[in-house]
Design a protein around this motif. Sequence first.
Motif, PDB file in Angstrom:
ATOM      1  N   GLY A 113       3.393 -42.020  31.872  1.00  0.00           N
ATOM      2  CA  GLY A 113       3.362 -40.578  32.133  1.00  0.00           C
ATOM      3  C   GLY A 113       4.683 -39.900  31.813  1.00  0.00           C
ATOM      4  O   GLY A 113       4.703 -38.752  31.316  1.00  0.00           O
ATOM      5  N   PHE A 114       5.783 -40.589  32.064  1.00  0.00           N
ATOM      6  CA  PHE A 114       7.096 -39.996  31.762  1.00  0.00           C
ATOM      7  C   PHE A 114       7.244 -39.746  30.272  1.00  0.00           C
ATOM      8  O   PHE A 114       7.648 -38.641  29.840  1.00  0.00           O
ATOM      9  CB  PHE A 114       8.200 -40.935  32.262  1.00  0.00           C
ATOM     10  CG  PHE A 114       9.578 -40.532  31.825  1.00  0.00           C
ATOM     11  CD1 PHE A 114      10.261 -39.513  32.477  1.00  0.00           C
ATOM     12  CD2 PHE A 114      10.183 -41.161  30.746  1.00  0.00           C
ATOM     13  CE1 PHE A 114      11.530 -39.130  32.063  1.00  0.00           C
ATOM     14  CE2 PHE A 114      11.457 -40.786  30.324  1.00  0.00           C
ATOM     15  CZ  PHE A 114      12.131 -39.772  30.993  1.00  0.00           C
ATOM     16  N   PHE A 115       6.917 -40.742  29.440  1.00  0.00           N
ATOM     17  CA  PHE A 115       7.106 -40.575  27.995  1.00  0.00           C
ATOM     18  C   PHE A 115       6.067 -39.638  27.396  1.00  0.00           C
ATOM     19  O   PHE A 115       6.364 -38.907  26.434  1.00  0.00           O
ATOM     20  CB  PHE A 115       7.051 -41.942  27.302  1.00  0.00           C
ATOM     21  CG  PHE A 115       8.312 -42.742  27.476  1.00  0.00           C
ATOM     22  CD1 PHE A 115       9.462 -42.417  26.767  1.00  0.00           C
ATOM     23  CD2 PHE A 115       8.354 -43.804  28.360  1.00  0.00           C
ATOM     24  CE1 PHE A 115      10.630 -43.150  26.932  1.00  0.00           C
ATOM     25  CE2 PHE A 115       9.510 -44.533  28.530  1.00  0.00           C
ATOM     26  CZ  PHE A 115      10.659 -44.211  27.821  1.00  0.00           C
ATOM     27  N   VAL A 116       4.860 -39.630  27.929  1.00  0.00           N
ATOM     28  CA  VAL A 116       3.861 -38.673  27.447  1.00  0.00           C
ATOM     29  C   VAL A 116       4.316 -37.257  27.744  1.00  0.00           C
ATOM     30  O   VAL A 116       4.218 -36.337  26.893  1.00  0.00           O
ATOM     31  CB  VAL A 116       2.489 -38.960  28.085  1.00  0.00           C
ATOM     32  CG1 VAL A 116       1.515 -37.816  27.803  1.00  0.00           C
ATOM     33  CG2 VAL A 116       1.911 -40.265  27.545  1.00  0.00           C
ATOM     34  N   THR A 117       4.831 -37.046  28.943  1.00  0.00           N
ATOM     35  CA  THR A 117       5.326 -35.711  29.305  1.00  0.00           C
ATOM     36  C   THR A 117       6.469 -35.292  28.405  1.00  0.00           C
ATOM     37  O   THR A 117       6.533 -34.136  27.930  1.00  0.00           O
ATOM     38  CB  THR A 117       5.780 -35.712  30.779  1.00  0.00           C
ATOM     39  OG1 THR A 117       4.680 -36.105  31.611  1.00  0.00           O
ATOM     40  CG2 THR A 117       6.255 -34.331  31.183  1.00  0.00           C
ATOM     41  N   ALA A 118       7.400 -36.203  28.127  1.00  0.00           N
ATOM     42  CA  ALA A 118       8.527 -35.871  27.250  1.00  0.00           C
ATOM     43  C   ALA A 118       8.046 -35.533  25.847  1.00  0.00           C
ATOM     44  O   ALA A 118       8.550 -34.587  25.209  1.00  0.00           O
ATOM     45  CB  ALA A 118       9.508 -37.034  27.216  1.00  0.00           C
ATOM     46  N   ALA A 119       7.060 -36.300  25.350  1.00  0.00           N
ATOM     47  CA  ALA A 119       6.548 -36.031  23.998  1.00  0.00           C
ATOM     48  C   ALA A 119       5.834 -34.690  23.934  1.00  0.00           C
ATOM     49  O   ALA A 119       5.977 -33.936  22.945  1.00  0.00           O
ATOM     50  CB  ALA A 119       5.606 -37.159  23.575  1.00  0.00           C
ATOM     51  N   VAL A 120       5.057 -34.360  24.969  1.00  0.00           N
ATOM     52  CA  VAL A 120       4.348 -33.072  24.977  1.00  0.00           C
ATOM     53  C   VAL A 120       5.335 -31.920  25.073  1.00  0.00           C
ATOM     54  O   VAL A 120       5.167 -30.872  24.428  1.00  0.00           O
ATOM     55  CB  VAL A 120       3.336 -33.051  26.137  1.00  0.00           C
ATOM     56  CG1 VAL A 120       2.728 -31.650  26.296  1.00  0.00           C
ATOM     57  CG2 VAL A 120       2.225 -34.064  25.882  1.00  0.00           C
TER      58      VAL A 120
END
Length: 428
Positions: free
Chosen positions: A48-55
């Motif tokens: 979730g952390f990396f998905v949020t950063a990518a979005v």
Amino acid sequence: MTDEVTDDRTQGPERAPFPLTAYVQRLTERVRAFDRRRPLVWDLHLTGFFVTAAVIDYAGGGWRNIAHNTDVPGPLILCLSLALTVPLLWRRTRPMTALAVMVAAGVVNSWTGALLQAALVQLIVVFNVSLRRPLKLLAAACALTIAPVVVGVARYPKGSWDQQIVPQVWAITLVALLGIAVRSRQEYTSSLVERARRLEVERARRLEVERDQQAQLAAAAERTRIAREMHDIIGHNLSVITGLADGGSYAAAKSPERAGQALEAIATTSRQALAELRRLLDVLREEIVPTAELAPQPALTDLDQLVDGVRAAGLPVRLVLRGRPGSLAPGKELTVYRVVQEALTNTLKHAGPGASAAVDVTYGDDGVRVSVTDTGRGGRSPEPVAGRGLTGMRERTSLYDGTLEAGPLPTPPGGWRVHLHLPKEPSP
């Protein structure tokens, strides 16, 4: 009165860790323990952390700052961002599958010139491959990860090829070596733990053999002592009976009343001798706890000596006495002593290594209560010989209208408990 036992065995000097180091170690161990219990929770948080950063990078347009081509369609950028981060959720269970999906998205990312920073997440998957998979798969994973770099250099050449490829190769190599180092450390630690476990099992086995030998030697010595006591009892009482019989025979003709008194004395002496012999025979039928210099008829004052003997056999015991003893019949004192003795003997035999015991004796208005508990994990086998173990304890208890309860404690923490209650004698 409370009597507690501590381990007096000498240990070598140990250097205490610094407070900050100890705190970090405890915190790390807690995190690892939580991860072992609930791995999905940690995977969801990390993914979730990396998905949020990518979005956020996609929504804010930050990716355009380093992109070779800023005209890449927005929906494609969003799909690439998700394809480069969401597979991270399966980095531990299916790392090669997750890496294949991310590499495919990375190839498209390099070909279109978007150069999304989310492509670096592939290095986390490479680390997990080196940590959990064979080295052959690690080599394949490193080759796959380099593919998007080669595509980007071929599609958008900028300077010499080695300046663009070599740094990426070094980054992948360092991540793979880091995973191998962590893996080697874990395997080494696991081997040490397994070795310590085997040594502990062997030590427990030797300790059990030594305990059995000590118990057998002590039992043999105690039976020898009891044999001497039986000789004294029989010799003394038979001598008294013989003297009374001779006196009665002389007095029978002249004073029948005195002859009757002699016969009554003979009967009393005989009953006393039989009672003492029964007591000694009861002791011979039991497994004697290895104690030093046991008296023929122990009393409550001998509990400390009994507990010390059990401690000498290797079982930590805590003895607690509450209330005032008052006046107890010698038979009741013997019953309390024997129940405690048998309970501790069973703990020595069945509780297993690392067990401890607690003896709680309470004197109250309703009589005396005794509770013997242990922390052992071993099972209690049924008593095959009549008159021993629980059967013998219940027989002793029933003589004084008492109650005896014995059984396992609920798990956790587990263990075994023996509870005795001898009611107070009614006032005359």
